[in-house]
Design a protein around this motif. Structure first.
Motif, short mmCIF file in Angstrom:
data_model
loop_
_atom_site.label_atom_id
_atom_site.label_comp_id
_atom_site.label_asym_id
_atom_site.label_seq_id
_atom_site.Cartn_x
_atom_site.Cartn_y
_atom_site.Cartn_z
N LYS A 5 0.75 -1.13 0.00
CA LYS A 5 -0.02 -0.05 0.10
C LYS A 5 0.85 1.37 -0.17
CE LYS A 5 -3.49 -2.58 2.84
NZ LYS A 5 -4.10 -2.32 4.20
N LYS A 6 2.14 1.01 0.15
CA LYS A 6 2.83 2.27 0.55
C LYS A 6 4.41 2.20 -0.34
CE LYS A 6 1.71 2.62 5.46
NZ LYS A 6 1.96 2.37 6.71
N ALA A 7 4.99 3.43 -0.49
CA ALA A 7 5.93 3.41 -1.55
C ALA A 7 6.87 4.26 -0.81
CB ALA A 7 5.61 3.69 -2.99
N ILE A 8 8.29 4.01 -0.75
CA ILE A 8 9.39 4.71 -0.26
C ILE A 8 10.06 5.48 -1.42
CG2 ILE A 8 11.47 5.05 1.15
CD1 ILE A 8 10.48 2.41 2.65
N LEU A 9 10.12 6.73 -1.46
CA LEU A 9 10.93 7.28 -2.52
C LEU A 9 12.25 7.93 -1.96
CD1 LEU A 9 8.20 6.92 -4.25
CD2 LEU A 9 8.64 9.24 -5.45
N LEU A 10 13.35 7.55 -2.30
CA LEU A 10 14.68 7.86 -1.82
C LEU A 10 15.10 9.08 -2.61
CD1 LEU A 10 16.24 4.30 -1.20
CD2 LEU A 10 14.78 6.02 0.27
N ALA A 45 3.84 5.13 -9.20
CA ALA A 45 3.43 4.54 -8.03
C ALA A 45 2.04 4.58 -7.97
CB ALA A 45 4.02 4.96 -6.75
N VAL A 46 1.31 5.50 -8.31
CA VAL A 46 0.01 5.82 -8.16
C VAL A 46 -0.65 4.94 -9.05
CG1 VAL A 46 -2.04 7.18 -8.47
CG2 VAL A 46 -0.05 7.98 -6.93
N ALA A 47 -0.13 4.95 -10.69
CA ALA A 47 -0.85 4.22 -11.56
C ALA A 47 -0.51 2.67 -11.15
CB ALA A 47 -0.03 4.47 -13.07
N ILE A 50 -0.70 2.29 -5.54
CA ILE A 50 0.06 2.95 -4.26
C ILE A 50 -0.85 4.15 -3.97
CG2 ILE A 50 1.99 3.65 -3.05
CD1 ILE A 50 2.13 0.71 -3.66
N LYS A 51 -1.11 4.42 -2.67
CA LYS A 51 -2.09 5.50 -2.36
C LYS A 51 -1.15 6.30 -1.15
CE LYS A 51 -5.57 4.16 -4.58
NZ LYS A 51 -5.76 5.27 -5.85
N GLU A 52 -0.08 5.63 -0.62
CA GLU A 52 0.88 6.41 0.29
C GLU A 52 2.26 6.56 -0.21
OE1 GLU A 52 -0.33 5.20 4.48
OE2 GLU A 52 -1.69 3.74 3.59
N ILE A 53 2.64 7.75 -0.30
CA ILE A 53 3.96 8.00 -0.77
C ILE A 53 4.83 8.58 0.60
CG2 ILE A 53 5.44 9.23 -2.23
CD1 ILE A 53 3.66 7.21 -3.63
N ILE A 54 6.05 7.84 0.77
CA ILE A 54 7.07 8.41 1.89
C ILE A 54 8.16 8.93 1.15
CG2 ILE A 54 7.95 7.72 3.83
CD1 ILE A 54 5.97 5.59 4.20
N PHE A 55 8.41 10.04 1.40
CA PHE A 55 9.53 10.64 0.84
C PHE A 55 11.04 10.60 2.04
CE2 PHE A 55 6.69 12.63 -2.15
CZ PHE A 55 6.98 12.70 -3.41
N VAL A 126 6.55 -3.36 1.36
CA VAL A 126 6.45 -1.88 0.76
C VAL A 126 7.28 -1.69 -0.52
CG1 VAL A 126 8.81 -1.10 2.08
CG2 VAL A 126 7.16 0.70 1.53
N ALA A 127 7.00 -0.72 -1.58
CA ALA A 127 7.58 -0.50 -2.74
C ALA A 127 8.83 0.39 -2.45
CB ALA A 127 6.86 0.17 -3.78
N ILE A 128 9.99 0.24 -3.17
CA ILE A 128 10.85 1.34 -2.77
C ILE A 128 11.29 2.05 -4.43
CG2 ILE A 128 13.18 1.71 -2.16
CD1 ILE A 128 12.75 -0.54 0.14
N LEU A 129 11.43 3.19 -4.54
CA LEU A 129 12.02 3.77 -5.77
C LEU A 129 13.09 4.61 -5.56
CD1 LEU A 129 8.36 4.49 -7.24
CD2 LEU A 129 9.72 2.61 -7.88
N TYR A 130 14.04 4.59 -6.38
CA TYR A 130 14.99 5.60 -6.14
C TYR A 130 14.65 6.74 -7.04
CZ TYR A 130 18.58 2.20 -4.09
OH TYR A 130 19.00 1.27 -3.19
N GLY A 131 15.16 7.84 -6.60
CA GLY A 131 14.84 9.02 -7.34
C GLY A 131 15.17 9.40 -8.55
N ASP A 132 16.09 8.47 -9.24
CA ASP A 132 16.64 8.82 -10.46
C ASP A 132 15.99 7.87 -11.71
OD1 ASP A 132 18.38 10.65 -9.31
OD2 ASP A 132 19.98 8.93 -9.16
#
Length: 289
Positions: A5-10, A45-47, A50-55, A126-132
């Motif tokens: 339900k959540k994604a962490i964006l680094l 992430a939204v597509a 995922i509804k919750e984004i943690i930066f 949790v999903a994890i996405l790097y910012g690049d």
């Protein structure tokens, strides 16, 4: 097993490769035509559901927080000028998901960054996405990973193939193929020496992590000096017999953390932009390169 339900964006890095452009703005806010890189990742992430984004941010990253906030004064100005469509678009950005921002006080690596938000994840995957890493694909890259997770209920890494001469720049994995583009990983080698890579499959900055990975990170011995990376937990997890999967995603990745990758992504964004695509294509045809 819980759904993701959540994604962490680094997004805590300094962006030194883009200095001086990143002296006073985050590299993740550099635009691909008229949309910043970070918005592409949030929309991916939204597509993917995922509804919750943690930066996880750092010093000098306040512009990211502002970008995903309401801008009442700007919206009112645009509406007054008869540009309601722009006002609506600016407003929409803040409603894409719920957003939480946690600052990493020192640049101590991805492992440390993830532990900064462990309390917000609890015992959930949790999903994890790097910012690049921007991936252009018919189905969102993260959605492809989520489908693998929903089948195996285990951590999943996004994989792609790289030329042999470039493998020493990446984290390389090897494993047993268990489906089309799907591998059960049994080896991870970080930046192998030339000719020593176990395969030509590299991991990119898109993952699904389960709580076990965070537990291992929290218990891991950190280096006395220097940065602490998530690869430590992945290696320990696999050596301990944990099931780790890698999926060779469908799509085209652009590394927006380096100049050439960013320029390529900008060209692709221009070729897909409804407002300028026709004129931009004509311009590219006229170039004598």
């Amino acid at each position: 097993m819980d759904k993701v339900k959540k994604a962490i964006l680094l997004v805590a890095g300094f962006g030194t490769r883009f200095l001086p452009a990143t002296k006073a703005q985050p590299k993740e806010m550099l635009p691909l035509v008229d949309k910043p890189v970070i918005q592409y990742l949030v929309e991916e992430a939204v597509a993917s559901g995922i509804k919750e984004i943690i930066f996880v941010t750092g010093k000098g990253k306040r512009a990211i927080e502002d970008h995903f906030d309401f801008a009442g004064e700007l919206e009112a100005f645009l509406e007054k000028k008869g540009k309601k469509h722009l006002a609506d678009e600016v407003h929409r950005i803040a409603t894409l998901a719920s957003f939480t921002f946690v600052r990493q006080k020192e640049p101590l690596g991805t492992g440390d960054a993830l532990l900064q938000v462990r309390h917000l994840i609890g015992q959930e995957p949790v999903a994890i996405l790097y910012g690049d890493d921007v991936v252009i694909s018919e189905k969102p890259c993260l959605k492809q990973l989520l489908e693998v997770y929903e089948q195996y209920h285990a951590p999943v890494l996004a994989l792609e193939r790289a030329p042999k001469k470039e493998l020493s720049r990446y984290g390389v994995v090897a494993g047993i193929q268990v489906g089309k583009g799907l591998y059960k990983i049994n080896q991870l080698v970080e930046k192998p020496k030339l000719g020593k890579a176990p395969s030509n499959l590299i991991r990119i900055g898109k993952y699904i992590f389960t709580p076990e990975i965070f537990d291992i990170l929290a218990a891991a011995k950190r280096p006395v000096q220097g940065e602490f990376y998530d690869i430590v937990a992945l290696e320990h997890y696999v050596k301990g017999g944990g099931d780790l999967y890698g999926y060779e995603y469908e799509g085209e990745r652009y590394d927006c953390g380096e100049k050439l990758g960013f320029l390529k992504a900008t060209v692709q964004a221009g070729l897909r932009h409804a407002e300028i695509e026709k004129e931009f294509k004509n311009y590219l045809r006229k170039l004598e390169i």
